[in-house]
Design an enzyme around this catalytic site. Structure first.
Site, short mmCIF file in Angstrom:
data_model
loop_
_atom_site.label_atom_id
_atom_site.label_comp_id
_atom_site.label_asym_id
_atom_site.label_seq_id
_atom_site.Cartn_x
_atom_site.Cartn_y
_atom_site.Cartn_z
N GLY A 52 3.84 3.41 13.53
CA GLY A 52 4.70 2.20 13.94
C GLY A 52 4.26 1.55 15.30
N GLY B 162 7.22 5.01 7.97
CA GLY B 162 6.37 5.96 8.29
C GLY B 162 6.45 6.62 9.58
N SER B 163 5.35 6.98 10.17
CA SER B 163 5.42 7.76 11.35
C SER B 163 5.82 6.67 12.79
CB SER B 163 4.30 8.74 11.75
OG SER B 163 3.11 7.93 11.98
N THR B 164 6.40 7.26 13.68
CA THR B 164 6.48 6.56 15.07
C THR B 164 5.24 6.26 15.52
OG1 THR B 164 8.85 7.37 15.17
CG2 THR B 164 7.74 6.32 17.10
N GLU C 180 10.63 1.06 9.96
CA GLU C 180 11.56 2.09 9.79
C GLU C 180 10.67 3.30 9.95
OE1 GLU C 180 13.13 5.04 8.57
OE2 GLU C 180 12.95 4.08 6.15
N GLU D 127 10.63 15.34 15.71
CA GLU D 127 10.77 15.11 14.30
C GLU D 127 9.79 16.32 13.65
OE1 GLU D 127 9.44 11.77 12.03
OE2 GLU D 127 11.23 11.90 10.84
N LYS E 196 1.03 -1.25 0.03
CA LYS E 196 -0.29 -0.06 0.05
C LYS E 196 0.95 1.24 -0.20
CE LYS E 196 -1.85 2.61 3.18
NZ LYS E 196 -1.70 3.97 2.51
N CYS F 272 13.36 10.72 6.48
CA CYS F 272 13.65 10.29 7.86
C CYS F 272 14.92 10.26 8.38
CB CYS F 272 13.09 8.72 7.71
SG CYS F 272 13.90 7.70 6.63
P1 NAI Z 1 1.92 7.88 8.63
O1 NAI Z 1 2.60 6.91 9.47
O2 NAI Z 1 0.47 8.07 9.08
O3 NAI Z 1 1.78 7.34 7.01
C1 NAI Z 1 2.60 6.16 6.35
C2 NAI Z 1 2.03 5.30 5.63
O4 NAI Z 1 1.11 4.50 6.68
C3 NAI Z 1 0.85 5.62 4.84
O5 NAI Z 1 0.78 4.62 3.85
C4 NAI Z 1 -0.24 5.58 5.69
O6 NAI Z 1 -1.74 5.42 4.81
C5 NAI Z 1 -0.25 4.42 6.54
N1 NAI Z 1 -1.06 4.42 7.77
C6 NAI Z 1 -1.52 5.23 8.41
N2 NAI Z 1 -2.19 4.96 9.41
C7 NAI Z 1 -2.16 3.54 9.67
C8 NAI Z 1 -2.59 2.39 10.54
N3 NAI Z 1 -3.10 2.81 11.42
N4 NAI Z 1 -2.16 1.26 10.33
C9 NAI Z 1 -1.45 0.85 8.90
N5 NAI Z 1 -0.98 1.99 8.12
C10 NAI Z 1 -1.28 3.14 8.36
O7 NAI Z 1 2.69 9.33 8.34
P2 NAI Z 1 1.98 10.85 8.08
O8 NAI Z 1 0.73 10.97 8.67
O9 NAI Z 1 1.80 10.98 6.64
O10 NAI Z 1 3.15 11.73 8.45
C11 NAI Z 1 3.12 12.00 9.91
C12 NAI Z 1 4.55 12.39 10.37
O11 NAI Z 1 5.27 10.96 10.13
C13 NAI Z 1 5.47 13.06 9.46
O12 NAI Z 1 5.22 14.52 9.98
C14 NAI Z 1 6.97 12.78 9.76
O13 NAI Z 1 7.19 13.21 10.89
C15 NAI Z 1 6.56 11.25 9.95
N6 NAI Z 1 6.92 10.42 8.82
C16 NAI Z 1 8.03 9.60 8.82
C17 NAI Z 1 8.27 8.87 7.73
C18 NAI Z 1 9.86 8.28 7.51
O14 NAI Z 1 10.34 8.10 6.56
N7 NAI Z 1 10.28 7.69 8.64
C19 NAI Z 1 7.51 8.99 6.48
C20 NAI Z 1 6.44 9.90 6.54
C21 NAI Z 1 6.11 10.83 7.84
MG MG Z 2 -0.77 9.63 9.59
#
Ligand code: NAI
Ligand code: MG
Length: 492
Positions: A254, A249-251, A271, A402, A197, A305
């Site tokens: 995670g 994605g976000s902590t 990650e 972050e 996804k 990240c």
């Molecule tokens: P997010 O962690 O919500 O999104 C990342 C992925 O997870 C997306 O595909 C999203 O649809 C999916 N997702 C969201 N909620 C989920 C759940 N409950 N179960 C499974 N999958 C889920 O990140 P978001 O909201 O876009 O960004 C928020 C913050 O996260 C950013 O401000 C940044 O600080 C951090 N971030 C870190 C990243 C990294 O590479 N480590 C990448 C993106 C964001």
């Molecule tokens: Mg989110």
């Protein structure tokens, strides 16, 4: 040195001197108006018939409509992946599997320009970055892992090697195609099938990859791409017939995933976020270090990240480094991601821009001194000027949390022990940079900094052979290299 002469020249000539824009052509790309789900080798409409719009963050125009996958759709994708695993992929000779992975890599390479343009259009990252970094690296991951597919016995000698089954993979919006490659390539090479996804704001290059996968003749169901929001991701995480979850994605998310997986037999790699320290010693090559700082936090809009978002400068050179850094920032171009001159493109979404702006306000409320260059910012779209914060305390929120934007905090230090303590004083531990002429100091720091990746006299360098991942709240497990391959295998 040439760069600095140019910068000075530009400063002297001030506003009268500018680059003329050099826009990347977009007429060669083909986007559908509406994208359905790629399940079992077919394009199928979502069961609830719901779609959402994906926009270009540089001008807020709609690019396409994307299907929102329901729990039922995810179930269909997992069933297809299971069937393909059991009947085809796990039975296929490894050398045959390798051929498909190579073919995907070559097809991606042939269409690299199209991928780069679409990546920039939808994510807001500069064409320079997507053309020179994201897409070539994504292709290289497929090439690299294709090479291992029939050599797993050599990769892990004297071990019994088994694939895991169906891998559920959830990726973010900051490196859309690259993250898809990091996840899909090792999974396939190890003999697993996949349900992936992409992030809701950046689905297009993953869907383009699905087109290439179709063209490659990969057996149906080996790779399934389901689009949607967090609920779609959660449906993957909670599906009972998935053997492995890989998430970037976000902590916060995670942690939700980790909780959801407790008590299940699913393998998991996470990650997550970072707040990485970039450390400059007095004997560092200062001009290169300044370029490394800029590269570490401002390029790709700080949507990295492992961004070098905390700068630690040794006291004796702090004034000089800050002056040079400000001067360099004056020459950065913020604007159209498709302009080849642009250094800082668009912030990926309105929500992310609001998050960054919230932190800018927090920084000022905390009493830090903010600096932004006098750069022009486009009126339409989501943009943020590169920002420095000086007079930052170790405990301040902007130095601890972050921000995920082009925002850098600067602190000084006197001794090696002090900077190790400060750099490690973070809930995260993804990456770090060390700039010094002294080799022994580099090795001293690399053994004491609690970070998964440490760059010496450079920053943000990636290679498919090199493992990447974090400590503490930055997650666990490694991607890339043999470590990344072992995450998709049962080794006994
Ligand atoms: P997010 O962690 O919500 O999104 C990342 C992925 O997870 C997306 O595909 C999203 O649809 C999916 N997702 C969201 N909620 C989920 C759940 N409950 N179960 C499974 N999958 C889920 O990140 P978001 O909201 O876009 O960004 C928020 C913050 O996260 C950013 O401000 C940044 O600080 C951090 N971030 C870190 C990243 C990294 O590479 N480590 C990448 C993106 C964001
Ligand atoms: Mg989110």
């Amino acid at each position: 040195m040439i760069t600095f002469q140019l910068i000075n020249m530009k400063k002297e000539l001030n506003d009268n001197w500018d680059y003329s824009s050099s826009l990347e052509a977009i007429n060669h790309i083909q986007l559908k108006k509406k994208y359905t789900l790629f399940i079992d080798g077919k394009w199928i409409a979502p069961s609830k018939n719901t779609y959402f719009k994906t926009i270009n963050p540089a001008n807020e125009e709609t690019l396409a409509e994307i299907a929102s996958a329901s729990k039922e759709d995810v179930d269909l994708a997992v069933k297809a992946a299971r069937k393909a695993y059991t009947n085809v992929w796990s039975k296929m000779p490894a050398s045959e599997r390798a051929k498909y992975i190579y073919r995907i890599a070559r097809l991606m390479q042939e269409r690299a320009r199209e991928f780069a343009v679409i990546e920039s259009l939808e994510s807001g990252k500069t064409i320079r970055e997507s053309r020179d970094v994201d897409i070539p690296l994504a292709c290289n991951h497929f090439f690299y892992y294709a090479g291992w597919a029939d050599k797993l016995d050599y990769a892990f000698p004297n071990r019994k090697i088994e694939s895991l089954g169906v891998a559920g993979q959830i990726i973010p919006w900051n490196f859309p195609l690259l993250m898809a490659a990091w996840k899909i390539a090792p999974a396939l090479a190890a003999g697993n099938t996949v349900v992936l996804k992409p992030a809701e704001t950046t689905s297009l290059t993953a869907l383009k990859l699905a087109e290439i996968i179709e063209e490659s003749g990969l057996p149906p169901g080996v790779v399934n791409i389901v689009t949607g929001f967090g609920e779609t991701g959660a449906a993957i995480v909670n599906h009972p017939d998935i053997n492995k979850i890989a998430f970037t994605g976000s902590t916060a998310v995670g942690k939700i995933i980790q909780k959801a997986l407790v008590g299940t037999s699913k393998k998991v790699t996470l990650e997550l976020g970072g707040k990485s320290a970039n450390i400059i010693f007095e004997d560092a090559p200062i001009d290169q270090a300044v370029e490394g700082i800029v590269n570490g936090i401002f390029f790709n809009q700080g949507h990295v990240c492992c961004a070098g978002s905390r700068l630690y400068v040794q006291e004796g050179i702090a004034e000089k480094v800050i002056k040079k850094l400000k001067q360099r920032m004056e020459s950065l171009y913020v604007g159209d991601p498709l302009d080849k001159n642009t250094d800082i493109g668009a912030i990926n979404s309105k929500e992310q821009l609001q998050t960054i702006e919230k932190y800018l306000k927090i920084g000022m409320d905390e009493g830090a001194e903010m600096y932004q260059p006098k750069c022009a910012i486009p009126k339409k779209g989501f943009y943020c000027a590169p920002t420095l914060f000086l007079n930052v305390a170790q405990s301040s929120i902007i130095a601890q949390e972050e921000i995920f934007g082009p925002v850098l905090t600067i602190q000084t230090f006197r001794t090696v022990d002090e900077v190790i303590q400060k750099a490690n004083n973070s809930p995260f531990g993804l990456a770090a940079g060390v700039w010094t002429d002294k080799g022994s100091r580099i090795f001293n720091l690399t053994s004491k900094l609690r970070a998964g990746v440490i760059w010496a006299n450079c920053y943000n360098k990636f290679d498919p052979t090199s493992p990447f991942g974090g400590y503490k709240e930055s997650g666990f497990g490694r991607e890339g290299g043999l470590h990344g391959l072992s995450a998709y295998l049962k080794l006994s």
